[in-house]
Design a protein around this motif. Structure first.
Motif, mmCIF file in Angstrom:
data_model
loop_
_atom_site.group_PDB
_atom_site.id
_atom_site.type_symbol
_atom_site.label_atom_id
_atom_site.label_comp_id
_atom_site.label_asym_id
_atom_site.label_seq_id
_atom_site.Cartn_x
_atom_site.Cartn_y
_atom_site.Cartn_z
ATOM 1 N N UNK B 445 0.814 -1.337 0.002
ATOM 2 C CA UNK B 445 0.210 -0.141 0.143
ATOM 3 C C UNK B 445 1.013 1.122 -0.105
ATOM 4 N N UNK B 446 0.189 2.390 -0.424
ATOM 5 C CA UNK B 446 1.073 3.575 -0.589
ATOM 6 C C UNK B 446 0.285 4.717 -0.674
ATOM 7 N N UNK B 447 0.376 5.605 0.193
ATOM 8 C CA UNK B 447 -0.312 6.743 0.479
ATOM 9 C C UNK B 447 0.185 8.157 0.724
ATOM 10 N N UNK B 448 -0.062 9.240 -0.081
ATOM 11 C CA UNK B 448 0.399 10.430 0.279
ATOM 12 C C UNK B 448 -0.911 11.368 0.347
ATOM 13 N N UNK B 449 -0.400 12.234 1.346
ATOM 14 C CA UNK B 449 -1.662 13.349 1.444
ATOM 15 C C UNK B 449 -1.221 14.579 2.174
ATOM 16 N N UNK B 450 -2.140 15.679 1.819
ATOM 17 C CA UNK B 450 -1.496 16.912 2.252
ATOM 18 C C UNK B 450 -2.741 17.779 2.931
ATOM 19 N N UNK B 451 -2.614 18.191 3.948
ATOM 20 C CA UNK B 451 -3.743 18.888 4.606
ATOM 21 C C UNK B 451 -4.178 20.408 3.703
ATOM 22 N N UNK B 452 -5.336 20.968 3.740
ATOM 23 C CA UNK B 452 -5.756 21.775 3.032
ATOM 24 C C UNK B 452 -5.614 23.123 3.887
ATOM 25 N N UNK B 535 1.746 13.979 4.236
ATOM 26 C CA UNK B 535 2.045 12.720 4.846
ATOM 27 C C UNK B 535 2.191 11.774 3.802
ATOM 28 N N UNK B 536 3.194 10.987 4.120
ATOM 29 C CA UNK B 536 3.359 9.824 3.287
ATOM 30 C C UNK B 536 3.563 8.477 4.187
ATOM 31 N N UNK B 537 2.991 7.625 3.439
ATOM 32 C CA UNK B 537 3.155 6.024 4.140
ATOM 33 C C UNK B 537 3.235 4.931 3.224
ATOM 34 N N UNK B 538 3.864 4.012 3.438
ATOM 35 C CA UNK B 538 3.970 2.881 2.600
ATOM 36 C C UNK B 538 3.688 1.610 3.633
ATOM 37 N N UNK B 539 3.215 0.344 3.099
ATOM 38 C CA UNK B 539 3.089 -0.680 3.886
ATOM 39 C C UNK B 539 3.366 -1.822 2.793
ATOM 40 N N UNK B 540 3.894 -2.851 3.535
ATOM 41 C CA UNK B 540 3.799 -4.146 3.117
ATOM 42 C C UNK B 540 3.493 -5.589 3.815
ATOM 43 N N UNK B 541 2.690 -6.133 3.210
ATOM 44 C CA UNK B 541 2.355 -7.333 3.814
ATOM 45 C C UNK B 541 2.817 -8.704 3.084
ATOM 46 N N UNK B 542 3.274 -9.685 3.882
ATOM 47 C CA UNK B 542 3.520 -10.938 3.206
ATOM 48 C C UNK B 542 3.077 -11.907 3.940
ATOM 49 N N UNK B 543 2.732 -12.788 3.167
ATOM 50 C CA UNK B 543 1.926 -13.934 3.706
ATOM 51 C C UNK B 543 2.437 -15.260 3.223
ATOM 52 N N UNK B 544 2.742 -16.276 4.029
ATOM 53 C CA UNK B 544 3.115 -17.342 3.297
ATOM 54 C C UNK B 544 2.473 -18.653 4.069
ATOM 55 N N UNK B 545 2.067 -19.668 3.234
ATOM 56 C CA UNK B 545 1.408 -20.680 3.968
ATOM 57 C C UNK B 545 2.050 -22.043 3.403
ATOM 58 N N UNK B 546 2.588 -22.795 4.339
ATOM 59 C CA UNK B 546 3.104 -24.017 4.046
ATOM 60 C C UNK B 546 2.594 -24.908 4.859
ATOM 61 N N UNK B 547 3.592 -26.374 4.770
ATOM 62 C CA UNK B 547 3.240 -27.647 5.517
ATOM 63 C C UNK B 547 4.501 -27.755 6.450
#
Lengths: 576, 693
Positions: B445-452, B535-547
């Protein structure tokens, strides 16, 4: 604790009787209103409020082959403006009853029981003339009646009631017997003793010609329930009533009707050193005629004499409280100065559920406001009244039109409040109404119903303390079904009262001891409402209404007590 | 005399009991107060619900604990998670007539002798019974004009229209870590819960997530003439006049309306909401003298109003555009545009203030053949709507009670939004990317914003000043008005229980706690403010499923980085150019060692750093203030430098098809190397037994 005990009994009985059937009754209601008020006390402002609730009454009934039934109504309620049950929510037991038949002969009920006998013995009388009230207002009044347990003319008490009916082959047709006992007042274990009510009724149907009844109702303080009782009150009312068929030929029926009896009251008060007995009597007799070839025309002419000291608390107790010291108005109790109490209005009377209505038997005559009912403030059993009354009624066979008209020409038996000249009040009352189902006249599929009701009261007295009070009230309503099940409701009420009264101030034995309270009235109340009602089924509907209420006080010096309220009202009701 | 009557009655009763002939059995003549209509014997009521017993243990060394009659001591042994969730939750549902429905939720609680100031229905033994979330009645009708559904009551009537009008309340807009169990967890094998998160990115939740809570009446119309639909809500919303307004019948209400219609693949709607009323029951008009005339203003009137048009445009087979555009306004005695032009003198011509209006725009583009979703928004500063999904960051004093001039706990000045959250006084862009590589799933995810508008110097805000100055002048207040609010993602449930629904709390009066969430507000000390915070934001999610050893295991790692800076920056700042920068990393593991047993593990880390232009601490760890209580810059001061850890483990044991047991134990710590009073360390454990019926 008592309720827990009764609940345990219900559960126990359910097991004991190997309950065959469990079923539910229920009533759900969501109701809220948005109110505004402006007044002349502080004209540079207004008051606002929004309130309401959601309530659900779940009746749980356990029945065993018609021989035993135990029922409880559990109430859940949440206030409008209380989310997530944050302190606004209640769970309560609204009603507990056990009912059954002993030996296939005697029917009994224990717990919350509903009692009525005759208008002079046990009778919860309507506080005003509402037979022809507009639907838009009667909808509100029905909610008030439900919340206050007002079912017809019954008083709800806690106790036991038994009754049986015997059928005979000769001599008499049937004989009915009822006996009951209830507690009216709970002891405080110190100085106030338990107060019990008990009595019964014997009713004989000799034939179609003659029906006789005998009634007794007593109220007694049980002194042994406290160590030192300050009050010992005893009252007994014994009456007999009868209906004698004078003539029944073709469509004409003429009956002689009547009831008479005595009351005996004893009061001992340690505090005021009062120790008195009061006995008095009443009688009422008349003739009731009906001509019903297809339409019904009825005429009833009565004469009554109710002694000044006739005391029948279970018939004379008012269901509405009109002493400002005793009631509390829910909506805007004060003017906008936050200190001056405002007057009760017709809107309060038809819509306020709590704080205005009385559910207990009062041994003393309660205060009243003369503009609402000055002739019969204590119902038909109002003491110190004598004179004739007449009722004329009509309804056609198709129920297109029905109307009722009642006239009273009463007077006092002794002068209440005029100790010098002993002049008596004279009362003239005229009240009635008409319901017109216009859709039946014009053969419309959708309902158009017009109601019109009215009341005129005149109270006059000469003498040293002259009285002249004239009150007129009108109620008209219109109910028009537009598209299927969607009704447009219109209603208006007007009350105008002018003149003066001198209300007697009474002690606990209903004696006028400390003079009178002079009252001057020159007021006009108007209530106008319009709204919609949609019926989803016979017992499920939604309604929204807008109500305008004006209270104009024109008594010199009291003009500032004029005020107006308006209300948006929403409700959804369902019962099963 | 009375004894004679009693004897007589007893004799008569005995006589007739002995001799009376059989009388008919009663049928439905049972006189009860519901018998104003003919009764039928209805037996179709259905009951369901759950038992949720949570044993709670906590031992924490913390700077400050709030009151509110909940967890007021560092060591706690209690029942429940302190958020009034019931021990027994009973749902009753009945349809006594066709197309009608009655539904209630009853909650029963026992707090192990712990009282509840929040809920007055708790008795002296800590027991409680109450109507809970849902408490309403429904009826439907089908006519030639269309079908209609009426919902009335509350409890809560869950409902939503559009994100800017009525949507999920802001308590539920934040990401929730999967380690903690939620009160509304549904019945299932618990590993399915984690699998749902692995596969869909979310787990099933209850109605309050995604809906706004209302009371009153909801009328919905479907298939109306012209193929339109309509919805009307009249009542109250929990955010604007909900909690405890029943006590004083506070005259604040809600009306919302939505009309919408489909046009082939497209659809459009028109929407309106007004949460209106007064802050007091008794109103005295404000008198304003102008040109020797007296004008009367109903100054205590408040209103949250918005009107929008929304639409769904299927631009082609691959691209879809959702949008909502309109205008919004917040009106109060503090926020208005002065007197109306056509105002007339005299009390009979009472007027209200003129509204300020601001723009509203939200849009989202999704692609059928690309794993990308892009959002854009611009929400004006005068738009406040607590029923919407938009967080209020600009107007602190929106209190709905008589103390309207106090700050509201639903304001988050200068909030760093989580990616996907929208706030007022802000314009911004969010983008999301999802892609799977075999068993390896990614989300970015990525987000930037600025107040008015930068509200620096607007002394209507800055309520935190009251914690440091009893009678502040405007300059002192102004020093609190340029601030940043960030959310603690790690250990936030534990933090929120240090002080329930409180703002300006904690050792430096900057903690702001909400339902299961915890925020913190940091002031910027700049005296010359000629910028709009970005404002600037980044997020990263990694999911792994195994046996692993023949049993499935899921690993997830979520990392989020946010920064707030003076100028618009497409990339978050990783240095002191940022006023505040926040890093959060969460690693969780869910190992299904048996079909009905899952082990759960958590490792978390969070840092928050400020630069020297934010509030500073001296060498003793005290907040640097001037003599008046204003927060000021000091070249010797040091900014916030927070480090949080959280780690824990748990077991989910589903011991029957509808019953399960859950154990969680979490250790956590927090410290600030400069604001040294801001520190705590502790651990807490819960054992939850949940049975559905």
């Amino acid at each position: 604790m008592k309720k827990v005990f009764i609940l345990a009994v219900i559960v126990g009985l359910a097991y004991y009787t190997h309950a065959q059937n469990t079923y539910f009754t229920g009533m759900g209601r969501a109701l809220f209103s948005i109110d505004e008020m402006t007044d002349e006390v502080q004209p540079e402002g207004q008051q606002n409020a929004s309130s309401g609730y959601t309530v659900f009454d779940l009746g749980i009934n356990v029945e065993n082959e018609g021989l035993m039934r135990a029922g409880a109504i559990i109430r859940a309620r949440n206030e409008f403006g209380g989310f997530y049950a944050d302190g606004s929510s209640t769970l309560a037991i609204r009603q507990m009853q056990i009912e059954g038949i002993i030996g296939n002969r005697v029917k009994f009920g224990i717990g919350d029981i509903y009692l009525h006998q005759t208008p002079y013995t046990i009778w919860n009388f309507n506080e005003s003339f509402i037979d022809y009230e507009a639907d838009i207002f009667s909808m509100r009044r029905n909610v008030v009646n439900y919340e206050n347990y007002f079912i017809d003319n019954n008083w709800r008490v806690q106790g036991v009631n038994t009754e049986t009916t015997l059928h005979f082959m000769q001599g008499i047709k049937t004989l009915g017997l009822q006996a009951y006992g209830a507690r009216l007042l709970e002891s405080d274990l110190l100085t106030i003793p338990d107060r019990l009510m008990y009595g019964g009724r014997v009713f004989i149907v000799q034939s179609d010609l003659l029906k006789l009844g005998g009634n007794v109702v007593s109220i007694s303080d049980i002194l042994g329930t406290v160590d030192s009782s300050e009050v010992d009150y005893d009252n007994t009312v014994v009456t007999g009533d009868m209906i004698f068929q004078l003539l029944k030929k073709d469509a004409i029926t003429i009956n002689l009707i009547g009831e008479g009896g005595i009351s005996s009251t004893a009061l001992r008060e340690d505090v005021s050193s009062v120790d008195k007995d009061k006995d008095d009597f009443f009688y009422e007799f008349g003739v009731k005629m009906q001509y019903a070839p297809k339409s019904k025309i009825g005429l009833q002419i009565n004469y009554r004499d109710v002694g000044p000291d006739f005391n029948s608390p279970t018939a004379q107790t008012r269901r509405i409280i009109e002493n400002p010291q005793d009631y509390s108005l829910e909506s805007f109790p004060h003017f906008n100065d936050a200190s001056t109490l405002r007057s009760m209005t017709m809107l309060d009377r038809v819509s306020q559920e709590y704080g205005l209505y009385n559910g207990s038997i009062s041994t003393g005559l309660m205060d009243y406001l003369p503009q609402y009912n000055n002739i019969e403030p204590y119902g038909q059993a109002t003491p110190n009244r004598r004179g004739p009354s007449a009722i004329l009624s009509y309804s056609d066979s198709l129920e297109v039109v029905s109307f009722t008209m009642k006239a009273d020409m009463l007077s006092e038996i002794y002068s209440a409040g005029d100790t010098a000249t002993r002049a008596h009040r004279k009362f003239i009352g005229l009240k009635g109404g008409v319901e017109y189902n216009a859709h039946k006249t014009f053969d419309w599929e959708k309902e158009v119903i017009l109601t019109l009701g009215g009341k005129y009261e005149s109270t006059t007295r000469d003498g040293d303390v002259p009285i002249d009070l004239q009150t007129v009230s009108l109620d008209c309503g219109l109910n028009v079904e537009t598209i299927e099940n969607l009704h447009v409701l219109l209603g208006a009420k007007v009350l105008q009262s002018q003149g003066n009264e001198a209300l007697p101030v009474m002690n606990r034995l209903n004696e006028v001891t400390t003079g009178t309270t002079p009252v001057t009235l020159d007021l006009t109340e108007t209530l106008f409402g319009f709204g919609l009602q949609y019926t989803f089924s016979n017992t499920a509907y939604f309604s929204t209404q807008y109500i305008l209420n004006d209270y104009e006080n024109l008594v010199p010096g009291q003009e500032k007590y004029t005020f107006s309220t308006n209300q948006w009202f929403f409700t959804f009701n369902i019962s099963f | 005399m009375k004894k004679r009557y009693i004897v007589l009655l007893c004799l008569c009763g005995s006589l007739f009991f002995a001799s009376a002939q059989k009388i008919s059995n009663f049928s439905n003549s049972f006189e009860d107060s519901t018998q104003q209509i003919e009764k039928r014997k209805y037996d179709g009521i259905r009951f369901s619900g759950y038992v949720r017993s949570v044993f709670f243990y906590r031992d924490v060394d913390v700077y400050e604990l709030g009151d509110q009659g909940r967890l007021t001591l560092p060591k706690n042994i209690s029942l429940g998670d302190a958020y009034d969730e019931p021990i027994i939750h009973l749902e009753m549902n009945a349809s006594p007539f066709p197309a009608t429905n009655i539904a209630t939720e009853l909650a029963f609680d026992n707090r192990l002798l712990r009282g509840g100031s929040f809920n007055e229905t708790v008795d002296e033994n800590g027991r409680m019974g109450s109507a809970w979330h849902m408490f309403n009645f429904k009826a439907e009708t089908f006519t030639s004009f269309g079908s209609f559904k009426l919902t009335a009551g509350g409890g809560v009537n869950w409902f939503r229209m559009t994100p800017l009008i009525m949507w999920s309340a802001n308590d539920f807009n934040s990401r929730i870590e999967l380690f903690d169990r939620m009160p509304w967890e549904y019945q299932s094998n618990d590993f399915e819960r984690y699998s749902a998160y692995y596969n869909q990115g979310d787990i099933p939740r209850e109605d309050k997530v995604g809906n706004s809570s209302t009371q009153g009446v909801i009328l919905e119309g479907f298939d109306l003439p012209g193929q339109g639909n309509a919805a009307l809500v009249v009542g109250k919303a929990s955010g604007s006049a909900g909690f405890q307004s029943w006590e004083d019948k506070r005259p604040q209400n809600l009306m919302a309306l939505r009309l919408n219609r489909a046009f082939g693949k497209h659809s459009f709607g028109v929407n309106y909401i007004n949460q209106f009323g007064h802050v007091e029951n008794e109103i005295s008009y404000t008198k304003i003298t102008k040109d020797s005339e007296i004008y009367y203003i109903d100054a205590t009137k408040i209103s949250q109003l918005a009107t929008t048009v929304d639409g769904l445009l299927q631009l082609n087979n691959n691209i879809r555009l959702n949008f909502e555009i309109g205008a919004g306004s917040y009106l109060s005695q503090l926020y208005n545009d002065g007197l109306k032009e056509n105002i007339e003198p005299g009390v009979e011509n009472v007027s209200t203030y003129k509204r300020n209006w601001d723009e509203l725009l939200m849009a989202e583009v999704t692609f059928a053949n690309l794993p990308i979703r892009v959002q854009g928004y611009r929400i004006g500063e005068q738009f406040v709507n607590f029923a919407s999904s938009v967080q209020n960051t600009s107007i602190e004093k929106t209190g709905s009670a008589a103390e309207q001039t106090m700050s509201n706990t639903s304001c988050y000045p200068g909030l760093i939004p989580q990616i996907g959250q929208t706030t007022n006084n802000r314009q911004g862009i969010n983008a999301f990317f999802n892609k799977s590589f075999g068993d390896f799933k990614t989300h970015a995810g990525y987000g930037i914003s600025q107040e008015l508008t930068n509200f620096a110097g607007d002394v209507r805000n800055g309520a935190r000043v009251s914690e440091f100055a009893s009678d502040p002048d405007s300059a002192t207040i102004a020093s609190y008005t340029n601030s940043i609010t960030f959310q603690h993602s790690l250990n936030k449930l534990a933090r929120s229980r240090f002080g329930f629904w409180e703002t300006n709390t904690g050792p430096y009066s900057r903690i702001h706690n909400k339902y299961r969430q915890s925020y913190e507000n940091i002031v910027i000390t700049d005296t010359v403010v000629d910028y709009k915070k970005s404002y600037a934001s980044i997020e990263l999610e990694l999911k792994y499923k195994t046996i692993l050893f023949n049993r499935p295991v899921i690993f997830t790692n979520y990392i989020q980085y946010n920064s707030v800076q003076e100028n618009l920056s497409l990339i978050p700042k990783f240095n002191d150019e940022a006023f505040v920068r926040l890093l959060y990393n969460e690693f969780t593991m869910f190992y299904n060692i048996q079909h009905n047993i899952t082990l759960v593990g958590l490792l978390g880390y969070e840092t928050v750093q400020g630069n020297n232009r934010t509030e500073l601490a001296n060498e003793n760890g005290d907040l640097i203030l001037d003599e008046n209580g204003a927060i000021v810059f000091d070249e010797n001061g040091n900014p916030i430098n927070q480090i949080d850890y959280g780690y824990g483990f748990g077991i989910d044991y589903t011991f029957a098809s509808r019953a399960s047991l859950h154990y969680r134990h979490r250790w956590y710590s927090h410290e600030d190397t400069h604001f040294i009073l801001d520190t705590f360390k502790g651990n807490e454990a819960t054992i939850e037994l949940k049975i559905f019926f």
